[in-house]
Design a protein around this motif. Structure first.
Motif, PDB file in Angstrom:
ATOM      1  N   LYS A 183       0.831  -1.205   0.000  1.00 38.51           N
ATOM      2  CA  LYS A 183       0.000   0.000   0.000  1.00 38.51           C
ATOM      3  C   LYS A 183       0.865   1.254   0.000  1.00 38.51           C
ATOM      4  N   ARG A 184       1.918   1.245   0.807  1.00 34.52           N
ATOM      5  CA  ARG A 184       2.794   2.423   0.880  1.00 34.52           C
ATOM      6  C   ARG A 184       3.577   2.604  -0.414  1.00 34.52           C
ATOM      7  N   VAL A 185       3.988   1.504  -1.025  1.00 38.05           N
ATOM      8  CA  VAL A 185       4.687   1.598  -2.308  1.00 38.05           C
ATOM      9  C   VAL A 185       3.783   2.245  -3.348  1.00 38.05           C
ATOM     10  N   ALA A 186       2.531   1.783  -3.413  1.00 35.30           N
ATOM     11  CA  ALA A 186       1.575   2.337  -4.372  1.00 35.30           C
ATOM     12  C   ALA A 186       1.360   3.825  -4.129  1.00 35.30           C
ATOM     13  N   GLU A 187       1.279   4.218  -2.883  1.00 36.43           N
ATOM     14  CA  GLU A 187       1.058   5.631  -2.557  1.00 36.43           C
ATOM     15  C   GLU A 187       2.281   6.477  -2.913  1.00 36.43           C
ATOM     16  N   LYS A 188       3.457   5.977  -2.576  1.00 34.40           N
ATOM     17  CA  LYS A 188       4.690   6.734  -2.834  1.00 34.40           C
ATOM     18  C   LYS A 188       4.926   6.925  -4.327  1.00 34.40           C
ATOM     19  N   LEU A 189       4.479   5.981  -5.138  1.00 38.15           N
ATOM     20  CA  LEU A 189       4.744   6.052  -6.574  1.00 38.15           C
ATOM     21  C   LEU A 189       3.532   6.562  -7.365  1.00 38.15           C
ATOM     22  N   SER A 190       2.638   7.265  -6.688  1.00 35.61           N
ATOM     23  CA  SER A 190       1.436   7.764  -7.364  1.00 35.61           C
ATOM     24  C   SER A 190       1.592   9.200  -7.864  1.00 35.61           C
ATOM     25  N   GLY A 191       2.718   9.852  -7.541  1.00 32.11           N
ATOM     26  CA  GLY A 191       2.910  11.239  -7.943  1.00 32.11           C
ATOM     27  C   GLY A 191       3.106  11.400  -9.444  1.00 32.11           C
ATOM     28  N   LYS A 192       2.702  12.540  -9.970  1.00 34.30           N
ATOM     29  CA  LYS A 192       2.801  12.791 -11.409  1.00 34.30           C
ATOM     30  C   LYS A 192       4.248  12.814 -11.880  1.00 34.30           C
ATOM     31  N   TRP A 193       5.138  13.350 -11.045  1.00 33.05           N
ATOM     32  CA  TRP A 193       6.536  13.431 -11.469  1.00 33.05           C
ATOM     33  C   TRP A 193       7.155  12.039 -11.576  1.00 33.05           C
ATOM     34  N   VAL A 194       6.723  11.117 -10.700  1.00 36.54           N
ATOM     35  CA  VAL A 194       7.228   9.740 -10.769  1.00 36.54           C
ATOM     36  C   VAL A 194       6.738   9.075 -12.050  1.00 36.54           C
ATOM     37  N   LYS A 195       5.472   9.315 -12.388  1.00 38.77           N
ATOM     38  CA  LYS A 195       4.914   8.736 -13.608  1.00 38.77           C
ATOM     39  C   LYS A 195       5.621   9.306 -14.843  1.00 38.77           C
ATOM     40  N   ALA A 196       5.900  10.599 -14.821  1.00 36.03           N
ATOM     41  CA  ALA A 196       6.602  11.220 -15.952  1.00 36.03           C
ATOM     42  C   ALA A 196       7.996  10.630 -16.102  1.00 36.03           C
ATOM     43  N   LEU A 197       8.664  10.440 -14.975  1.00 39.45           N
ATOM     44  CA  LEU A 197       9.995   9.831 -15.005  1.00 39.45           C
ATOM     45  C   LEU A 197       9.904   8.393 -15.501  1.00 39.45           C
ATOM     46  N   GLY A 198       8.838   7.706 -15.123  1.00 44.74           N
ATOM     47  CA  GLY A 198       8.643   6.325 -15.576  1.00 44.74           C
ATOM     48  C   GLY A 198       8.488   6.243 -17.081  1.00 44.74           C
ATOM     49  N   VAL A 199       7.727   7.180 -17.653  1.00 44.52           N
ATOM     50  CA  VAL A 199       7.567   7.229 -19.110  1.00 44.52           C
ATOM     51  C   VAL A 199       8.912   7.434 -19.789  1.00 44.52           C
ATOM     52  N   LEU A 200       9.712   8.352 -19.248  1.00 40.45           N
ATOM     53  CA  LEU A 200      11.027   8.642 -19.833  1.00 40.45           C
ATOM     54  C   LEU A 200      11.943   7.423 -19.754  1.00 40.45           C
ATOM     55  N   LEU A 201      11.923   6.728 -18.626  1.00 40.73           N
ATOM     56  CA  LEU A 201      12.787   5.562 -18.453  1.00 40.73           C
ATOM     57  C   LEU A 201      12.423   4.441 -19.425  1.00 40.73           C
ATOM     58  N   LEU A 202      11.131   4.140 -19.532  1.00 31.05           N
ATOM     59  CA  LEU A 202      10.706   3.066 -20.436  1.00 31.05           C
ATOM     60  C   LEU A 202      10.906   3.461 -21.895  1.00 31.05           C
ATOM     61  N   ALA A 203      10.719   4.747 -22.200  1.00 36.06           N
ATOM     62  CA  ALA A 203      10.977   5.214 -23.569  1.00 36.06           C
ATOM     63  C   ALA A 203      12.459   5.090 -23.900  1.00 36.06           C
ATOM     64  N   ALA A 204      13.314   5.447 -22.935  1.00 41.97           N
ATOM     65  CA  ALA A 204      14.758   5.325 -23.141  1.00 41.97           C
ATOM     66  C   ALA A 204      15.157   3.872 -23.332  1.00 41.97           C
ATOM     67  N   LEU A 205      14.545   2.975 -22.541  1.00 48.05           N
ATOM     68  CA  LEU A 205      14.829   1.546 -22.690  1.00 48.05           C
ATOM     69  C   LEU A 205      14.428   1.066 -24.074  1.00 48.05           C
ATOM     70  N   ALA A 206      13.265   1.501 -24.554  1.00 51.45           N
ATOM     71  CA  ALA A 206      12.799   1.098 -25.880  1.00 51.45           C
ATOM     72  C   ALA A 206      13.746   1.576 -26.970  1.00 51.45           C
ATOM     73  N   VAL A 207      14.197   2.815 -26.875  1.00 50.78           N
ATOM     74  CA  VAL A 207      15.123   3.365 -27.880  1.00 50.78           C
ATOM     75  C   VAL A 207      16.418   2.556 -27.895  1.00 50.78           C
ATOM     76  N   ILE A 208      16.952   2.278 -26.710  1.00 49.45           N
ATOM     77  CA  ILE A 208      18.217   1.541 -26.618  1.00 49.45           C
ATOM     78  C   ILE A 208      18.058   0.124 -27.158  1.00 49.45           C
ATOM     79  N   CYS A 209      16.977  -0.546 -26.760  1.00 50.94           N
ATOM     80  CA  CYS A 209      16.778  -1.944 -27.158  1.00 50.94           C
ATOM     81  C   CYS A 209      16.529  -2.093 -28.655  1.00 50.94           C
ATOM     82  N   PHE A 210      15.796  -1.154 -29.244  1.00 49.20           N
ATOM     83  CA  PHE A 210      15.435  -1.293 -30.653  1.00 49.20           C
ATOM     84  C   PHE A 210      16.412  -0.605 -31.612  1.00 49.20           C
TER      85      PHE A 210
END
Length: 356
Positions: A183-210
């Motif tokens: 529950k605490r993990v879900a709450e801590k990672l619910s912020g918009k800035w964390v989600k934005a960083l998550g998008v950037l990280l997964l996008a970077a992974l996709a660029v590197i992998c492909f």
């Protein structure tokens, strides 16, 4: 104010939907990853997709299972923990039976495992280890387990027997999950800035992998967790064997960030999403059934050959993986499978851990 996690009441208490959605996503990636592996020798695109999936999906799964292992570990529910051993044997025998019929060659190795059943045996070992290690400083257990994993790669004698290599390599993720509250993990990672960083990280992974697929494909042994560092030699990277421990240390840092990104991006609630949540709750039966069905699809019906002959893109496996995941998640499979895995437990809901 942080958004409250969507909670669903069930017969066993409260479930946080987010974790069901995450399980559904991860088990789909498991199915897709095993299908992709049939194409990696001939397709750069499939090699890139393989790297993208394997970069995080199993560590993230073990992290989630670690979070929901607390009740089993704290109460020392050995009957529940030994059900992982039953799951290992059942999935192993089913897969071996299907392969034996297809190949007309029945062989069985109880202690050696290179395919899907490894995960169940790793859960068994990780749960037992955590019961013993939880009495020590959690910080030092994590540090020691990471250090051990970085050094074990230099030992060529540790491999697929009793899935010891994978257990040692992936144990830090399980134990890290055990140390945290869902529950605490879900709450801590619910912020918009964390989600934005998550998008950037997964996008970077996709660029590197492909984009750099063949430049980094030598990391495959590192991602699967079952090989010693000497496997780099198979990819023409003999000079990197010496630095395998540092590669693994970097791998842990990257995967930890990717797991955070995945958790942050999974929504707390999706309107009309009961079917998706159901897939997450039934990930056990998907785990058991999908690999034998994939063997039939490719070894009997030769899907890769048929699609290639018809000029169909190998991306056709994406909708097929979706359909296969849905088929394996059908409620009709749940009772017979759970009756075999938990013969004396009359429970419903999650398969490898209970949402709390």
């Amino acid at each position: 104010m942080q958004k409250e996690n969507r909670i669903v009441r069930s017969g066993e208490g409260a479930r946080i939907e987010k974790w069901d959605f995450l399980r559904a996503t991860l088990i789909f990636l498991v199915v897709l990853g095993h299908m992709v592996d049939f194409y990696v020798d001939d397709s750069v695109r499939m090699r890139g997709l393989f790297l993208f999936i394997y970069a995080f999906h199993m560590p993230c799964f073990l992290f989630v299972d670690g979070m929901f292992s607390k009740h089993n570990v704290e109460a020392k529910r050995y009957n529940r923990i030994f059900s992982y051993l039953v799951l290992y044997l059942v999935s192993k025998m089913l897969l071996r039976l299907v392969k034996g019929v297809i190949q007309q060659n029945f062989t069985f190795s109880l202690l050696l495992e290179t395919s899907v059943p490894w995960y169940a045996l790793t859960l068994f070992w990780c749960s037992l280890l955590t019961i013993f290690l939880k009495q020590f400083s959690h910080r030092w257990v994590l540090i020691a387990s990471v250090v051990l994993a970085c050094f074990i790669g230099y030992d060529n004698t540790v491999g697929d027997t009793l899935v010891l290599m994978r257990t040692i390599v992936f144990f830090p993720f399980f134990f890290a999950g055990y140390c945290l509250n869902p529950k605490r993990v879900a709450e801590k990672l619910s912020g918009k800035w964390v989600k934005a960083l998550g998008v950037l990280l997964l996008a970077a992974l996709a660029v590197i992998c492909f984009h750099y697929t063949d430049d980094i494909y030598f990391t495959r042994p590192l991602l699967t967790g079952r090989n010693s560092f000497s496997a780099f030699e198979d990819y023409g990277q003999t000079d990197l064997i010496l630095y395998g421990g540092l590669f693994r240390l970097g791998y842990y840092a990257v995967v930890a960030a990717l797991c955070v990104a995945m958790i942050a991006l999974i929504p707390d609630h999706i309107p009309g999403s009961r079917a998706v949540a159901g897939i997450g709750r039934r990930s056990l039966q998907i785990y058991i059934l999908h690999r034998p069905l994939i063997e039939i699809i490719y070894e009997v019906f030769h899907l890769d050959v048929v699609t290639a002959a018809a000029g169909i893109s190998n991306l056709v496996i994406l909708p097929i993986a979706v359909l296969l995941t849905i088929f394996c998640a059908l409620p009709c499979w749940e009772k017979p499978i759970r009756a075999v895995i938990y013969p004396k437990l009359h429970t419903t809901g999650d398969n490898t851990g209970q949402n709390q």
